[in-house]
Design an enzyme around this catalytic site. Sequence first.
Site, PDB file in Angstrom:
ATOM      1  N   ARG A  11       0.847  -1.299  -0.061  1.00  0.00           N
ATOM      2  CA  ARG A  11      -0.096   0.085   0.022  1.00  0.00           C
ATOM      3  C   ARG A  11       0.951   1.176   0.072  1.00  0.00           C
ATOM      4  O   ARG A  11       0.619   2.257  -0.627  1.00  0.00           O
ATOM      5  CB  ARG A  11      -0.929   0.119   1.191  1.00  0.00           C
ATOM      6  N   HIS A  28       0.662   4.200  -2.680  1.00  0.00           N
ATOM      7  CA  HIS A  28       0.294   5.535  -2.237  1.00  0.00           C
ATOM      8  C   HIS A  28       1.721   6.440  -2.753  1.00  0.00           C
ATOM      9  O   HIS A  28       1.273   7.771  -2.855  1.00  0.00           O
ATOM     10  CB  HIS A  28       0.215   5.673  -0.921  1.00  0.00           C
ATOM     11  N   GLY A  67       4.849  10.560  -8.802  1.00  0.00           N
ATOM     12  CA  GLY A  67       5.396   9.385  -9.301  1.00  0.00           C
ATOM     13  C   GLY A  67       6.250   8.626  -7.962  1.00  0.00           C
ATOM     14  O   GLY A  67       6.109   8.935  -6.682  1.00  0.00           O
ATOM     15  N   ASP A 124       8.467   8.456  -6.002  1.00  0.00           N
ATOM     16  CA  ASP A 124       9.931   8.980  -5.851  1.00  0.00           C
ATOM     17  C   ASP A 124      10.135   9.147  -4.111  1.00  0.00           C
ATOM     18  O   ASP A 124      11.095  10.113  -3.666  1.00  0.00           O
ATOM     19  CB  ASP A 124       9.696  10.627  -6.171  1.00  0.00           C
ATOM     20  N   ASN A 132      -3.058   8.469   4.387  1.00  0.00           N
ATOM     21  CA  ASN A 132      -2.016   7.980   5.095  1.00  0.00           C
ATOM     22  C   ASN A 132      -1.680   7.791   6.255  1.00  0.00           C
ATOM     23  O   ASN A 132      -0.734   7.087   6.884  1.00  0.00           O
ATOM     24  CB  ASN A 132      -0.695   8.790   4.157  1.00  0.00           C
ATOM     25  N   PRO A 156      -6.870   7.787  -5.350  1.00  0.00           N
ATOM     26  CA  PRO A 156      -8.147   7.082  -5.409  1.00  0.00           C
ATOM     27  C   PRO A 156      -8.823   6.772  -3.894  1.00  0.00           C
ATOM     28  O   PRO A 156      -7.971   6.185  -3.361  1.00  0.00           O
ATOM     29  CB  PRO A 156      -7.815   6.078  -6.409  1.00  0.00           C
ATOM     30  N   HIS A 198      -5.943  -5.870  -2.977  1.00  0.00           N
ATOM     31  CA  HIS A 198      -6.856  -6.123  -1.675  1.00  0.00           C
ATOM     32  C   HIS A 198      -7.016  -7.489  -1.377  1.00  0.00           C
ATOM     33  O   HIS A 198      -7.696  -7.677  -0.319  1.00  0.00           O
ATOM     34  CB  HIS A 198      -8.003  -5.215  -2.156  1.00  0.00           C
TER      35      HIS A 198
END
Length: 269
Positions: free
Chosen positions: A12, A16, A22, A24, A44, A111, A141
């Site tokens: 995850r 994220h 991107g 990074d 988050n 999303p 998931h």
Amino acid sequence: MNDNTVPSALLRMHFHDCFIRGCDASVLLNSVGKNTAEKDGPPNISLHAFHVIDNAKKEVEALCPGVVSCADILALAARDAVVLSGGPTWEVPKGRKDGRISKASETKQLPAPTFCISQLQQSFSQRGLSMEDLVALSGGHTLGFSHCSSFQNRIHNFNTTHDVDPSMHPSFAASLKSVCPAQNKAKNAGATMDSSSTTFDTTYYKLLLQGKGLFSSDQALLTNTKTQGLVSKFASSHEAFTMAFVKSMIKMSSLTGGQEVRLDCRVVN
């Protein structure tokens, strides 16, 4: 081995990371001064296992200082998380650079679990990802756990007509309601993403076809002919799923950003 929630957390975390600026490693940066970083943005808050990346970085730096980015380490760790959960392996392309910008406000671009198919399609296509990538990556998931807040919308006051989302299997909805009452105060309450939540398998898709997907965004995959066909295909073929998942992970993990090789994953150089 010490914590079976680590694989899903790393997968995850990588997703994220990639969806904001991107891949990074911007998701790893700590908030500093008046800048609130991505990791402190609402979607988050529940990310964890950052220590796993820190420990890997520390060992890599000792052997090979200043060469391997935190972004590459996170991409590799996400792959390893899948492998350790019984999923496929693949060669991860390397050479990512770490970014210097991390803003909590940008996590709004992730999303959401409440998204419908058109919102999901737009979110993915903005990043060069297709409907097949959407369905294959949603298969992530198959691992992990969700807090009540991410599926509350489906089990209480769904709309003016229904309290519960009518596309949800009634016994599944009842079990979720018992774990997540309307005025849920237990901050750790929630449900596993599928019934074999530490095993990388096709159970997620099989349950989805039975009305036992957790999120609106999972259920949304059945509201479009193309994505529904892919859900059925992946439910019936482990091989088709793993091949598509690998292809989509390589595609997602090559979204670029970043300028440097960070020496401490939590702080810019």
